[in-house]
Scaffold this active site. Sequence first.
Site, short mmCIF file in Angstrom:
data_model
loop_
_atom_site.label_atom_id
_atom_site.label_comp_id
_atom_site.label_asym_id
_atom_site.label_seq_id
_atom_site.Cartn_x
_atom_site.Cartn_y
_atom_site.Cartn_z
N ARG A 72 38.61 1.86 32.31
CA ARG A 72 37.04 1.93 31.38
C ARG A 72 37.19 3.90 32.50
O ARG A 72 37.24 3.76 32.94
CB ARG A 72 36.18 0.97 32.91
CG ARG A 72 34.33 1.33 32.27
CD ARG A 72 33.69 1.01 33.44
NE ARG A 72 33.47 1.55 34.56
CZ ARG A 72 33.83 1.37 35.91
NH1 ARG A 72 34.41 -0.26 35.80
NH2 ARG A 72 33.39 2.23 36.66
N GLU A 132 35.09 10.05 35.02
CA GLU A 132 36.38 9.46 34.86
C GLU A 132 36.77 8.92 34.52
O GLU A 132 36.01 7.73 33.40
CB GLU A 132 36.48 9.44 37.05
CG GLU A 132 35.57 7.78 37.23
CD GLU A 132 35.17 8.02 38.43
OE1 GLU A 132 36.26 8.50 39.32
OE2 GLU A 132 34.09 6.27 38.89
N ASN A 146 39.17 5.12 34.89
CA ASN A 146 39.52 4.04 35.99
C ASN A 146 40.44 3.34 35.23
O ASN A 146 40.60 2.80 34.33
CB ASN A 146 38.61 2.99 36.29
CG ASN A 146 36.86 4.42 36.02
OD1 ASN A 146 36.88 5.14 37.80
ND2 ASN A 146 35.72 3.98 35.75
N LYS A 169 42.24 11.48 40.21
CA LYS A 169 41.33 12.91 40.18
C LYS A 169 42.02 14.19 39.67
O LYS A 169 42.08 14.96 38.74
CB LYS A 169 40.67 12.92 40.87
CG LYS A 169 39.52 11.70 41.69
CD LYS A 169 38.17 11.57 40.86
CE LYS A 169 37.14 10.52 41.16
NZ LYS A 169 37.51 9.37 41.38
N LYS A 201 35.50 16.88 44.73
CA LYS A 201 35.76 14.64 44.11
C LYS A 201 37.08 15.19 45.38
O LYS A 201 38.15 15.91 44.75
CB LYS A 201 35.97 14.58 43.56
CG LYS A 201 34.51 14.64 42.31
CD LYS A 201 34.99 13.58 40.84
CE LYS A 201 33.74 13.17 40.05
NZ LYS A 201 33.84 12.84 38.98
N GLU A 207 38.46 6.02 45.19
CA GLU A 207 37.88 5.37 44.10
C GLU A 207 36.54 5.17 45.19
O GLU A 207 36.86 4.41 46.09
CB GLU A 207 38.80 4.16 43.83
CG GLU A 207 40.54 4.78 43.02
CD GLU A 207 40.02 5.55 42.25
OE1 GLU A 207 38.76 6.07 41.23
OE2 GLU A 207 41.14 7.39 41.80
N GLY A 208 36.03 4.36 44.17
CA GLY A 208 34.54 4.09 45.35
C GLY A 208 33.56 4.38 44.94
O GLY A 208 33.96 6.12 44.70
N ARG A 244 25.37 1.99 34.47
CA ARG A 244 24.47 1.93 35.38
C ARG A 244 23.36 2.99 34.97
O ARG A 244 23.90 3.63 34.74
CB ARG A 244 25.96 1.95 36.08
CG ARG A 244 26.82 0.70 36.21
CD ARG A 244 27.62 0.98 37.24
NE ARG A 244 29.14 2.43 36.37
CZ ARG A 244 29.82 2.73 36.80
NH1 ARG A 244 30.59 3.16 37.94
NH2 ARG A 244 30.43 3.44 35.82
#
Length: 562
Positions: free
Chosen positions: A201, A217, A219, A397, A451, A455-456, A538
């Site tokens: 994604r 980013e 994923n 990243k 960053k 993740e999360g 989102r």
Amino acid sequence: MGSGCSSPSISLTSISATSPFQSQELPSNSLNFCSPTRFLEPHLLKSSKIFIPKSPLKCAEVHKMQTQVENSAKSIVDPHDIDAKLVQKLANDALVWCSLRGLLVGDRNSERSGTVPGVDMVHAPVALIPMSFPESHWKQACEVAPIFNELVDRVSQDGEFLQQSLSRTRKVDPFTSRLLEIHSKMLEINKIEEIRLGLHRSDYMLDEQTKLLLQIELNTISSSFPGLSCLVSELHRSLLQQYREDIASDPNRIPANNAVNQFAEALAKAWNEYGDPRAVIMFVVQAEERNMYDQHWLSASLRERYPTFNDRYISLAYNTHQVTTIRKTLAEIDALGELQQDGTLIVDGQAVAVIYFRAGYAPSDYHSESEWKARLLMEQSRAVKCPSISYHLAGSKKIQQELAKPNVLERFLENKDAIAKLRKCFAGLWSLDESDIVKDAIDRPELYVMKPQREGGGNNIYGEDVRDALLKLQKEGTGSDAAYILMQRIFPKISHSILMREGISHKEQTISELGIYGTYLRNKTEVVINQQAGYLMRTKVSSSNEGGVAAGFAVLDSIYLV
């Protein structure tokens, strides 16, 4: 790149708004984001198979989208203009719809909701009205999805690039170091992943000043919400149809979203390529998972769409096999797993054809050496991994930042048009060894996001905290800066939304992030699948920096093309 999330709680990299009705104006000494070259140019760089029936892929190609959008289409009604009585009707009908259709998550206030299915469920946090989004940028995001899929695959095959790019990071980041250790062992034994599966994604924001669609980013592990995102699109289409006279919006302007079935198709075809009809698809999950219903929707799609397959390898009266899924934690895999001589992974007495990670993307998933042993065991097996350790690392990243350097994309891609399309959506990305950029970030921290390799949601650093963190790293002088990258902070448009969480709806000023799913399956030289595979929208309150839905920052949304 990264959870990236991957994970259910990917962050929204954005600027908080100060104006209630329009995007925040940049300060007079702000970076010149209007010219993409200001940032991009200096810093970019078959054997017998089991038959699987073809299924309609409603989102696979942009020109086949089930929409009736014209270039002059009007935006959806301003949600803040909807009166309170109608908002209450929308909320009540949405709550009923979510309950009946399975748009659900576990209740955060219940200890059992993350371990026992069907106990203490609540509706997923959602927006009541879809978010307006330009059709041209939607098409752009869909178009580059297969290119990013191919890029991840090619980067994953360059072990030297992954090891060298992350060499400084591994010295200061224990989690990345452990992942690289497993990757190194695979390189040493010349472990070749002939069948490679990616369920990705790519997350974007639309920068208000430049009108550019910029990537947050990519994923490559645990790309969440393929199940629930489809339901949100259907919820919004249903509400717009039901209240068409009151809201005066066309439900057909919401693009069809078939993410869950396209993910299921990719998993089923990977299972098919593996070639053992008795083997299972194993979901690697967390011990407590309140987002389990998103995962169960994917399992249900596999059962319903691929109930039986003819077994060409044996001749018996009952010679059909169902695609079966099992759920195991990393600790359970360590306790119950074993590797046979031919590389077959056996877990709890069952051969595993495909390993689908919905855990393992964060240090918190590895409570002891048991979890790391499980990860190594799976990597050593011949099961198809989604993702493999190399795909996982390709989504970090630091790799995202390395790919943005000059001439690096050319190392992996030959098509100049494809390279240009990717670079067009790259935001500014820098390592912390670029002293001029670090100095500017200290002077103007509001224009950057810091960053870590995580993740999360809840991991990024914003605003004045960027300055403090950079100064602290400089003072320590331990090389810990290699654990971070700097990213251009994106200034998205401020919109109006009606957000609903735990049965309570409220009008808010919001910003949104669009995620485009991609599915990729390759068996040796044959690309079996490479396509865009639905989307996730989102939306969160504009004053919040982070944006993970499962982490409690954002709500699920859909898009209304204009």
